[in-house]
Design a protein around this motif. Structure first.
Motif: not given
Length: 119
Positions: A67-92
């Motif tokens: 419920k609480v997001h402690c990442y700075k906005p810029q870092m939060r956006e970067k980690i979201r980008e990483v998660m969106r890209f890597s999440g579906p590929r992690m299965i492989f």
């Protein structure tokens, strides 16, 4: 039946997942081999720091469900980008880790929905 992890074990597990996702992202997007690039290393260090200081680790599973997001906005956006890209590929690349993450994440989402309905 899954064993209940200690807070330290949960921190370690979350750090491992985030690290693997950042490494995969960097390898595929930035074409690195071996070490990750300096920008991704900064993100990885930042994520590890946030995870290590999380006061909610005992009751939550992953940052995305918090419920609480402690990442700075810029870092939060970067980690979201990483998660969106890597999440579906992690299965492989890390199938056991990916399946475990999905199961835990879905459990937490259900729990959060039930909590909302009870209010």
């Amino acid at each position: 039946m899954s064993k209940k992890l200690s807070v330290d074990e949960k921190r370690e597990k979350e750090q491992q997942v985030v690290s693997k996702m950042i490494e995969l992202y960097c390898r595929k997007k930035h074409k690195t081999k071996g070490e990750i690039c300096p920008d991704c290393q900064v993100l990885k260090n930042y994520a590890e720091l946030r995870i290590s200081k999380c006061p909610f680790m005992e009751t939550k599973t992953f940052c995305s469900n918090c419920k609480v997001h402690c990442y700075k906005p810029q870092m939060r956006e970067k980690i979201r980008e990483v998660m969106r890209f890597s999440g579906p590929r992690m299965i492989f690349y890390h199938p056991i880790m990916a399946i475990g993450h999905l199961i835990e994440s879905n459990k937490e989402k259900k729990k959060l929905q039930e909590d909302k309905q009870n209010y």
